[in-house]
Enzyme design. Structure first.
Site, mmCIF file in Angstrom:
data_model
loop_
_atom_site.group_PDB
_atom_site.id
_atom_site.type_symbol
_atom_site.label_atom_id
_atom_site.label_comp_id
_atom_site.label_asym_id
_atom_site.label_seq_id
_atom_site.Cartn_x
_atom_site.Cartn_y
_atom_site.Cartn_z
ATOM 1 N N TYR A 1 66.038 21.549 46.158
ATOM 2 C CA TYR A 1 66.734 22.618 46.878
ATOM 3 C C TYR A 1 67.543 22.081 48.052
ATOM 4 C CZ TYR A 1 67.209 27.398 48.748
ATOM 5 O OH TYR A 1 67.683 28.619 49.194
ATOM 6 N N SER B 1 60.624 19.765 42.423
ATOM 7 C CA SER B 1 60.808 21.006 43.157
ATOM 8 C C SER B 1 61.834 21.879 42.439
ATOM 9 C CB SER B 1 61.200 20.707 44.602
ATOM 10 O OG SER B 1 61.137 21.873 45.388
ATOM 11 N N ASP C 1 50.048 21.717 48.321
ATOM 12 C CA ASP C 1 51.482 21.976 48.447
ATOM 13 C C ASP C 1 51.708 23.350 49.080
ATOM 14 O OD1 ASP C 1 54.212 22.404 48.109
ATOM 15 O OD2 ASP C 1 54.252 21.609 46.063
ATOM 16 N N HIS D 1 54.001 18.730 49.133
ATOM 17 C CA HIS D 1 55.105 18.976 48.201
ATOM 18 C C HIS D 1 55.712 17.681 47.653
ATOM 19 C CE1 HIS D 1 57.900 21.470 46.147
ATOM 20 N NE2 HIS D 1 58.954 21.050 46.812
#
Length: 293
Positions: free
Chosen positions: A60, A151, A239, A269
């Site tokens: 992201y 992710s 996470d 994460h």
């Protein structure tokens, strides 16, 4: 410049980055609405024969960056296509970004008023077309394509593995984002899901349901139900950005029989960080997708 139906390969940029063992091409392929999407294509210098191809999608707010950010897979003998994210990277603009609602900064609410306008409709289309385009480049094993990412990139890999199952030999979603939106928005303590929570905090119950109806079209849990290719997931049990329950939701709904979860018990994460590629390389070799020594 070499051209084909779905790919334009521009200037070879290997020497610009002082790389000696890797060849790098700056490529474009048509994505959403035929708009050009930027990518790096990295290959071991002088490699012959159809190479297995790893297609990587980015996390992201990130773009494709520099070729020097992505040397692992070519070092292991693979061809590697690194796909830019429209509007997030610097080389692929989201030309329709003003179409639809955007309440907060970021991309999670961009066009969330309807599935037709939602940002991820365009980005996922780009990602599927990256796999389509691989077949147009010589020297690549278009029947040996692996899609992966961490992710957001992991969520995008899942989104591709469903509709493109016939063209994808394996999928490796690491700590995938974009899975089980509702639960993630309810419990995530950090990161992009908070954009949804902030947006929904100020809207009526009716608007909340409409929002999650839109998001359901782009949920990795639903894409997983359509995917049958071998899959290697990873999850970090600590996470705070992509809670483990959302990753397991996609994993548990995955339709393919060959599915594996790499669990990192104390990981955030970042998942397995540098240890995860070791797991991936071994897993691919076990499935006949390794590169001969």
């Amino acid at each position: 410049m070499r051209t084909s139906k779905r790919f334009t390969t521009g200037q070879r940029v290997t020497d610009r980055h002082l790389l000696r063992s890797v060849e790098v091409d700056d490529v474009r392929f048509p994505g959403w609405n035929g708009e050009p999407v930027a990518a790096w294509l990295l290959r071991p210098r002088g490699a012959e024969g159809p190479l297995p191809v790893v297609v990587t999608y980015i996390g992201y707010t990130g773009g494709r960056g520099l070729p020097t950010d992505h040397l692992l897979w070519s070092a292991a003998g693979y061809a590697h296509l690194v796909v830019d994210s429209r509007g997030q990277g610097h080389d692929t603009p989201d030309t329709t970004e003003g179409n639809g609602t955007q309440w907060a900064e970021g991309f999670m609410t961009r066009g969330v008023d309807s599935p037709e306008h939602y940002y991820y409709r365009r980005l996922i289309t780009d990602c599927v077309r990256a796999v389509d385009a691989v077949a147009d480049l010589p020297g690549l094993g278009h029947r040996r394509v692996v899609v992966t990412g961490g992710s957001q990139g992991g969520g995008l890999a899942l989104a591709v593995a469903g509709p493109a199952s016939d063209d994808v030999a394996a999928v490796m979603p690491d700590v995938p984002f974009l899975c089980h939106y509702r639960r993630a928005a309810e419990i995530s303590g950090e990161g992009p899901y908070e954009e949804l929570a902030k947006y929904l905090r100020w809207h009526s119950r009716r608007h909340v349901e409409r929002t999650f109806t839109t998001l359901s079209y782009f949920d990795g849990v639903h894409f997983a139900q359509r995917a049958t290719t071998p899959a290697l997931f990873s999850v970090g049990l600590m996470d705070p950005i992509c809670p483990p329950s959302t990753v397991y939701a996609a994993f548990n709904h995955y339709a393919g029989e060959d599915r594996t979860m790499t669990v990192w018990p104390f990981a955030d994460h970042g998942g397995g960080y540098g240890s995860n590629p070791v797991e991936q390389l071994a897993w691919l070799r076990e499935r006949g997708l390794g590169v001969p020594a």
